[in-house]
Every structure is written in C-alpha cells, then in structure tokens.
Write a protein that holds these residues in place. Structure first.
Motif, short mmCIF file in Angstrom:
data_model
loop_
_atom_site.label_atom_id
_atom_site.label_comp_id
_atom_site.label_asym_id
_atom_site.label_seq_id
_atom_site.Cartn_x
_atom_site.Cartn_y
_atom_site.Cartn_z
N ALA A 1 0.76 -1.28 -0.06
CA ALA A 1 0.09 -0.14 0.07
C ALA A 1 0.77 1.37 0.01
O ALA A 1 0.31 2.44 -0.21
CB ALA A 1 -1.01 0.14 1.20
N GLY A 2 2.12 1.16 0.08
CA GLY A 2 2.97 2.37 0.18
C GLY A 2 3.92 2.27 1.42
O GLY A 2 4.19 1.24 1.81
N PRO A 3 3.96 3.49 1.99
CA PRO A 3 4.98 3.58 3.28
C PRO A 3 4.36 2.56 4.26
O PRO A 3 3.54 3.05 5.12
CB PRO A 3 5.01 4.90 3.70
CG PRO A 3 3.82 5.56 3.40
CD PRO A 3 3.46 4.70 1.94
N VAL A 4 5.09 1.59 4.51
CA VAL A 4 4.82 0.60 5.81
C VAL A 4 6.11 0.49 6.64
O VAL A 4 7.07 0.36 6.06
CB VAL A 4 4.35 -0.73 5.18
CG1 VAL A 4 3.97 -1.60 6.53
CG2 VAL A 4 2.85 -0.49 4.44
N HIS A 5 5.85 0.41 7.72
CA HIS A 5 6.98 0.29 8.93
C HIS A 5 6.62 -1.00 9.65
O HIS A 5 5.63 -0.94 10.29
CB HIS A 5 7.18 1.43 9.54
CG HIS A 5 7.29 2.71 8.72
ND1 HIS A 5 8.48 3.29 8.37
CD2 HIS A 5 6.36 3.39 8.17
CE1 HIS A 5 8.07 4.12 7.67
NE2 HIS A 5 6.81 4.60 7.69
N ALA A 6 7.64 -1.89 9.99
CA ALA A 6 7.45 -3.08 10.78
C ALA A 6 8.77 -3.42 11.36
O ALA A 6 9.99 -3.40 10.80
CB ALA A 6 6.93 -4.20 9.80
N ASP A 7 8.65 -3.82 12.72
CA ASP A 7 9.82 -4.16 13.25
C ASP A 7 10.14 -5.60 13.12
O ASP A 7 9.21 -6.56 12.21
CB ASP A 7 9.72 -4.10 14.80
CG ASP A 7 10.33 -2.73 15.35
OD1 ASP A 7 11.47 -2.57 14.75
OD2 ASP A 7 9.90 -2.27 16.17
N SER A 8 11.12 -6.21 13.63
CA SER A 8 11.35 -7.54 13.51
C SER A 8 10.36 -8.51 14.26
O SER A 8 9.70 -8.07 15.21
CB SER A 8 12.59 -7.99 14.06
OG SER A 8 12.91 -7.69 15.47
N ARG B 1 -7.77 -4.92 -2.84
CA ARG B 1 -7.51 -5.74 -2.03
C ARG B 1 -5.94 -5.77 -1.73
O ARG B 1 -5.59 -6.37 -0.43
CB ARG B 1 -7.96 -7.00 -2.19
CG ARG B 1 -7.53 -7.70 -3.28
CD ARG B 1 -8.08 -8.96 -3.88
NE ARG B 1 -7.57 -9.67 -5.00
CZ ARG B 1 -8.09 -10.63 -5.69
NH1 ARG B 1 -9.27 -10.95 -5.19
NH2 ARG B 1 -7.40 -11.17 -6.94
N ARG B 2 -5.24 -5.44 -2.60
CA ARG B 2 -3.56 -5.52 -2.22
C ARG B 2 -3.23 -4.26 -1.92
O ARG B 2 -2.35 -4.08 -1.13
CB ARG B 2 -2.93 -6.07 -3.55
CG ARG B 2 -3.38 -7.54 -3.55
CD ARG B 2 -2.45 -8.21 -4.91
NE ARG B 2 -1.04 -7.76 -4.72
CZ ARG B 2 -0.24 -8.60 -3.87
NH1 ARG B 2 -0.77 -9.76 -3.16
NH2 ARG B 2 0.85 -8.29 -3.76
N THR B 3 -3.56 -3.07 -2.63
CA THR B 3 -2.80 -1.76 -2.36
C THR B 3 -3.60 -0.79 -1.45
O THR B 3 -2.83 0.40 -1.14
CB THR B 3 -2.70 -0.96 -3.85
OG1 THR B 3 -3.88 -0.64 -4.19
CG2 THR B 3 -1.87 -2.26 -4.80
N LEU B 4 -4.83 -1.15 -1.29
CA LEU B 4 -5.68 -0.25 -0.45
C LEU B 4 -5.98 1.11 -1.33
O LEU B 4 -6.64 1.83 -0.79
CB LEU B 4 -4.97 0.32 0.72
CG LEU B 4 -4.79 -0.72 2.03
CD1 LEU B 4 -4.08 -0.14 3.17
CD2 LEU B 4 -5.99 -1.23 2.39
N ALA B 5 -5.58 1.04 -2.53
CA ALA B 5 -5.82 2.10 -3.27
C ALA B 5 -7.49 2.14 -3.46
O ALA B 5 -7.97 1.14 -4.00
CB ALA B 5 -5.30 2.41 -4.47
N SER C 1 0.03 1.48 7.45
CA SER C 1 0.10 2.31 6.52
C SER C 1 -0.46 3.71 6.45
O SER C 1 -1.73 3.79 6.87
CB SER C 1 -0.17 1.78 5.00
OG SER C 1 -0.45 2.26 4.11
N ASP C 2 0.24 4.66 6.06
CA ASP C 2 -0.58 6.23 6.00
C ASP C 2 -0.97 6.75 4.51
O ASP C 2 -1.05 7.61 4.29
CB ASP C 2 0.58 7.16 6.62
CG ASP C 2 0.51 6.84 8.05
OD1 ASP C 2 -0.09 6.18 8.78
OD2 ASP C 2 1.45 7.49 8.58
N ALA C 3 -0.34 5.41 3.76
CA ALA C 3 -0.83 5.82 2.25
C ALA C 3 -1.88 6.51 1.78
O ALA C 3 -2.00 7.41 0.59
CB ALA C 3 -0.89 4.53 1.24
N LEU C 4 -3.13 6.43 2.46
CA LEU C 4 -4.33 7.32 2.00
C LEU C 4 -4.64 8.52 2.77
O LEU C 4 -5.45 9.19 2.32
CB LEU C 4 -5.37 6.42 2.28
CG LEU C 4 -5.43 4.99 1.44
CD1 LEU C 4 -7.02 4.49 1.60
CD2 LEU C 4 -5.26 5.40 -0.13
#
Length: 357
Positions: free
Chosen positions: A24-31, A88-92, A47-50
């Motif tokens: 979806a765009g900028p996603v942040h995840a830890d280990s 369903r995949r990109t949230l767009a 995600s903050d993409a929208l």
C-alpha cells in the motif's frame, strides 16, 4: 456463512492484511520478536498511504468503518456520506458511492456490514438507524430501532453517541450494533448492544436481544466484530486533549448476558458479581477480557501530528476481520483511524494478528 468458510474466502481474496499493507505504500514493521502488543495481540504493520488523498473528487478520509465485500475487496465507510471500495492489495480506492437518507439528505455513516447477498448495512448516528443499500448505493429500507436507543427527545440517547459499531455474526442470522455512549438514566459507563435476528434463513432482520456492556472509564465502544458462538471483538477508544488517544481491544462474550431490552434502567450492578439492585436486579452484563491496550504496541517508527502516548496511535474507529493466520489459530484484523479531515490527525491502517482463545 460459517466462520471457516468466511475466513477461507477472505484469505483467498485478501491474502494477509500484512501483504495488503506492504503493497500500500509506506509501511513500517519491526522484527517479528518485537511485534507484540500483548500475549494475545501483535502488530504486523501500518500504512498512511491514503492520508489526505482524494479519489474522484472525494476526500479519502473520515473513515469510520471497514468490512470485507463478497469478492474479497475492502469497503470503507466515511462519516461524510461516502462508501469507498479499496483494492484488496494496495488499499488504493477503486470506487466511491455517495450515501443518502430516504429524503436525499446526508447521513453520519459510522459503521457497515455486508450481508450474504451483498447488501450493505450501514449505521447512522443521527437518529440512529441501520439502513440497507444495494451495491449501487440505492437505499432499500431500514431496520427497526428500539425507542429508548433513539436520540433525545425521541429516546434517551445522546447525539453522536449512538450506533458507532456494526457486525454480522458468523452464520449471517444475527446482526449486532453497539452504542458508543450511555443512555440517559443508565449508569455511567454501561452501554447497550442491540441485536436483530433473521428467521427462516433469508427473511428480514427483526429486533432481538439487547445486552449491557461496561466500558472502561472515559472510553466508548467504537467498533465490534463478530466471532463464533456469540463472541465479539470490541474496540474501545477515548481521547484526552494534550495527552492523546486510548485504544483497547477486548474479547467479549454475550452468551450468559441478560437480555436488557425490557430493562428500563441499567444501574451498572452486574448480577453475577454483586447480585444487582433496583430496576436491573440480577442483570448479567457482557463479559469482557482485555486482549491489548494498543499503547503497548511497538511504534514501528510511526509519527504523530499531535500529542499521543504512543506515536502509533490515532483516532482509531474501524475494524474488520480479514483472514486467518496460517498457524497458531490467530485472526488477521485490520483497523483504520478517522482523521476527521483534521490536519493534526491521520488516516492510518493497522494490521494486527490476534489470538482470542
């Protein structure tokens, strides 16, 4: 639809919520070892993409409810009378439909559920109502609402504190709406959960049992999601100026709760614990178990535009089950925050993995 069938459909249609957010765009995840919010809940990404975007000249924000459509795509309802379909995949956004009342007026659309035939069931906080819409956004009718749950002076509800949550329980025969706030006369912190029951498989929904549910101090119920056997995921949220949001996720069980439809006043005394007093003598409230306080989730590098106890948090209002984890008996759950079209709030999607048993 049985839960196993529902989850198989959602898993096939959506893959995993983590995959959705990753595309979806900028996603942040830890280990993985740092994902835990609690022993029952982990956060897989956000995600903050929208955030602060538009689609078809419509602001993509004010998102208050989520649901999975029959084809596996995501639906997101805005409380500014709009229903978005998200990839369903990109949230767009793939489409948007305007929503209106029977007279063409705007509505404060807060929550939605998708019926077995694809009908959209959407709440409005104004009256409140649960209206039925077809796939083109045309209104088909509305469900009956108990007088006491209507906004004063018609009933005892407080404006903007009514049907904030909605879910269709597995099997498709029971619909449940959650009041965000307390009715006038009821004990502070006790809200009502109203159900409708469908008889004969394909019949209309009719008023059914109602339950009392105690929220944590200063919080309200903003969303519910149905689980097997009358169980629920319940999202409670509150806001304190200068401090930020409190967001807690509970597992709740209605199976031993008293039907409060004919109980005029709920004093808040739980019949199982205190014996009950007054007009609600012996009332058993819905049992709840804390799964996680989201302040304890790793921040994953998120930033907040206003003070928050954890920069990951925002005005979270929407929740839906998107699938089942491949192992460990956990559910994939997607949350969304309502930015109120406010520059200091964010439209943010959160992917959680939850163990409810």
């Amino acid at each position: 639809m049985p839960l196993r069938t529902l989850l198989a459909t959602l898993t096939a249609g959506l893959a995993a919520a983590t995959t959705t957010l990753a595309a979806a765009g900028p996603v942040h995840a830890d280990s993985p070892q740092r994902h835990a919010c609690s022993s029952s809940v982990s956060i897989e990404g956000y995600s903050d993409a929208l955030d602060k975007t538009t689609h078809a000249d419509t602001f993509v924000g004010n998102l208050s409810g989520l649901a999975v459509d029959r084809d596996g795509s995501l639906l997101a309802v805005s409380d500014r009378s709009a229903l978005f379909t998200l990839d369903r995949r990109t949230l767009a956004p793939k489409g948007v439909l305007p929503l209106a009342t029977e007279t063409g007026a705007a509505l404060d659309s807060e929550a939605l559920a998708v019926d077995r035939d694809g009908t959209r069931l959407i709440t409005s906080e104004t009256e409140p109502t649960v209206r039925r819409y077809d796939r083109r956004g045309r209104i088909l009718g509305s469900l009956p609402v108990p007088d006491a749950l209507k906004v004063a002076p018609a009933g005892r509800a407080v404006a903007n504190q009514t049907f904030e949550g909605l879910t269709l329980l597995p099997g498709g025969r029971t619909l449940l709406a959650s009041m965000e706030g307390t009715l006038a006369g009821d004990s502070a912190g006790v809200v009502r959960l109203q159900t409708w029951q469908r008889h004969g498989g394909a019949g209309d929904f009719r008023l059914s049992a109602q339950y009392g549910y105690r929220v944590d101090t200063g919080l309200g119920v903003v969303e519910v999601a149905g689980l097997p056997g009358g169980r629920l995921l319940v999202l409670e949220r509150g806001f304190t100026a200068g401090v930020g949001n409190t967001v807690r996720l509970y597992a709740a069980d209605t199976r031993r709760a008293t039907d409060t439809g004919d109980v005029a006043v709920l004093t808040g005394q739980d019949g199982d614990r205190a014996g009950g007093t007054g007009q609600d003598h012996g009332v058993r409230l819905v049992r709840k178990t804390l799964l996680a306080d989201l302040v304890n989730c790793p921040s994953l590098g998120a930033t907040a535009k206003q003070p928050q106890p954890n920069p990951l948090l925002d005005n979270i209002e929407g929740m839906t089950v998107t699938g089942a984890a491949r192992s460990g008996g956990r559910l994939e759950v997607l949350l969304v925050s309502d930015d109120n079209q406010n520059p200091v709030q964010t439209t943010r999607f959160y992917s959680l993995r939850i163990r409810t048993a």
